[in-house]
Design a protein around this motif. Structure first.
Motif: not given
Lengths: 64, 171
Positions: A20, A24, A29, A33
């Protein structure tokens, strides 16, 4: 209950958290997710049987 | 248990290598574009100073460039001399040599546009068309450098972490 599943869930949690952060950091992004959701779904598949057993145990314990 | 560990290591290594390959793709594209830009500078000087005919200029460039570009320029030279094709048509056919390289549709379009211009205009306009293409390639290279710096590191990390995740899920 097999204790290894706890360690597996912990490992998946750590790896998904790092993935993650990497995604990011690269400005992706959306994929970050999706990865988090995929990790959640995998872990849910593993523990769904245990949750079912747990509810059955509660039902039989309280004679519901 | 030993087979499981061995399998896990192999999955991690395979995913790590895949990540390396993905990060290397952008670098290979940038390198090929830079080489093409250099070959265009050579072509420009062949037209501007040496005033060689196009087949001769392409043949000279083919001898001075790397494998992929040499094949392209050799094909051009061959088609112009032996088949007596127009430069625009020969250029279009020669572009097939880039099919299996890392060049994208955008790069092929930029290179293809130059071929269409080169075949129909005089030397001064040819030099202007080459300059315009060099400028376009410079813009692509600048964008690519930024993208490679960001994505290259990400792909390497994703490869290793993805491999580790697969191993944990499969154990």
């Amino acid at each position: 209950m097999d204790i290894t599943v706890v360690f597996q869930i912990a490992a998946v949690g750590i790896l998904v958290a790092v993935l993650n952060q990497v995604l990011k950091g690269a400005g992706r992004d959306d994929q970050a997710t999706i990865t988090t959701l995929a990790g959640l779904i995998v872990v849910l598949f593993w523990i769904i049987g245990y949750i079912s057993d747990f509810f059955s145990a509660v039902q039989s314990l309280f004679q519901l | 248990m030993l087979i499981r560990i061995l399998g896990g290591v192999m999955i991690c290594a395979a995913c790590g290598l895949l990540g390396l390959y993905m990060s290397h793709r952008g670098v290979a594209r940038a390198r090929l574009l830079a080489e093409f830009k250099q070959s265009l500078t050579m072509l420009k000087s062949e037209i501007e100073y040496a005033a060689y005919p196009m087949p001769q200029a392409f043949s000279d460039i083919a001898n001075a460039t790397s494998e992929n570009l040499a094949a392209f320029y050799d094909e051009l030279s061959h088609k112009l001399i032996e088949k007596e094709m127009s430069l625009a048509d020969a250029w279009e056919i020669g572009l097939a040599k880039f099919q299996n390289t890392q060049l994208t549709a955008e790069d092929m379009r930029t290179i293809g546009n130059l071929g269409r211009s080169l075949g129909n205009i005089d030397a001064i306009a040819q030099i202007q068309a080459i300059d315009l293409t060099i400028k376009s390639i410079d813009e692509i290279l600048a964008r690519l450098a930024m993208k490679n710096a960001k994505d290259g590191k990400m792909y390497k990390q994703l490869g290793l972490l993805g491999g580790a995740l697969i191993v944990v899920v499969l154990i």
